[in-house]
Write a protein that holds these residues in place. Sequence first.
Motif, PDB file in Angstrom:
ATOM      1  N   VAL A   1     -50.611 -53.426 -63.471  1.00 50.55           N
ATOM      2  CA  VAL A   1     -51.434 -53.674 -64.622  1.00 50.55           C
ATOM      3  C   VAL A   1     -52.347 -52.705 -65.046  1.00 50.55           C
ATOM      4  N   LYS A   2     -53.101 -51.962 -64.088  1.00 51.39           N
ATOM      5  CA  LYS A   2     -53.976 -50.801 -64.483  1.00 51.39           C
ATOM      6  C   LYS A   2     -54.990 -51.062 -65.077  1.00 51.39           C
ATOM      7  N   SER A   3     -55.086 -51.806 -66.170  1.00 54.55           N
ATOM      8  CA  SER A   3     -56.368 -51.845 -67.003  1.00 54.55           C
ATOM      9  C   SER A   3     -56.807 -53.170 -67.545  1.00 54.55           C
ATOM     10  N   ILE A   4     -57.984 -53.723 -67.546  1.00 54.34           N
ATOM     11  CA  ILE A   4     -58.461 -54.897 -67.932  1.00 54.34           C
ATOM     12  C   ILE A   4     -57.767 -55.309 -69.215  1.00 54.34           C
ATOM     13  N   GLN A   5     -57.685 -54.393 -70.228  1.00 54.23           N
ATOM     14  CA  GLN A   5     -56.857 -54.796 -71.395  1.00 54.23           C
ATOM     15  C   GLN A   5     -55.420 -55.277 -71.123  1.00 54.23           C
ATOM     16  N   ASN A   6     -54.818 -54.638 -70.186  1.00 54.48           N
ATOM     17  CA  ASN A   6     -53.378 -54.827 -69.839  1.00 54.48           C
ATOM     18  C   ASN A   6     -53.203 -56.358 -69.208  1.00 54.48           C
ATOM     19  N   LEU A   7     -54.354 -56.515 -68.312  1.00 53.36           N
ATOM     20  CA  LEU A   7     -54.586 -57.778 -67.512  1.00 53.36           C
ATOM     21  C   LEU A   7     -54.761 -59.000 -68.635  1.00 53.36           C
ATOM     22  N   LYS A   8     -55.495 -58.617 -69.552  1.00 52.82           N
ATOM     23  CA  LYS A   8     -55.858 -59.798 -70.596  1.00 52.82           C
ATOM     24  C   LYS A   8     -54.408 -60.133 -71.422  1.00 52.82           C
TER      25      LYS A   8
END
Length: 211
Positions: free
Chosen positions: A56-63
């Motif tokens: 996932v790597k980033s919070i934006q990707n997680l979102k």
Amino acid sequence: MQSSLILKTATFLLAVGLCAFTFIQTLPEAEMVTYTVDPKTQHVQLFWKDDAGQIVKSIQNLKNFVESKNAKLLFATNGGMFDSDYSPHGLFIQNKVKLTKLDTASGQGNFYLKPNGVFYLTDDHVPVVCQTTEFKEHTSIRYATQSGPMLVIDGQIHSAFRQGSKNLNIRNGVGILPDNKIVFAMSKNPINLYDFASYFQKLGCKNALYL
């Protein structure tokens, strides 16, 4: 219908999904932001990879990933140590699958400031923070992450921490409250490990872990 989630992520993205109300408390006098979770009524999840096996790597990707599941990201924070390839350093269990194994070696850095520990959740929604040496793997563990050092051990601050230390950083961690709820805390400003551990101790946490 869209569900509401509070997600706890690690830099390799470890997430906590909460399907119900979560109490959010900001303590400016302690320069902390804390999130308190009742695992009996709220679902806690840890993420590293998505359904396709991609980090996932980033919070934006997680979102984006969470919203693709018809849910909403409410909270995200670091959840453990990671290596240069964004893989979890030490034990990581995601939805009952062990993706990386327990690290009992010695080394340099916060992770190896013994005792380090494991935060895990069981199928019965029981949260546990324990020392690595006390961790026993069993089939009821649904999510787990290893990190270090332990902040509070049996109610006492880690013996290696020094009051007044100039080793200041933004820090986050997890502890288990006396009522068996989970508290996640993040410092709003750089803080030393002694003061950070003291915060969890004053909340009544018998055990707490640096993330």
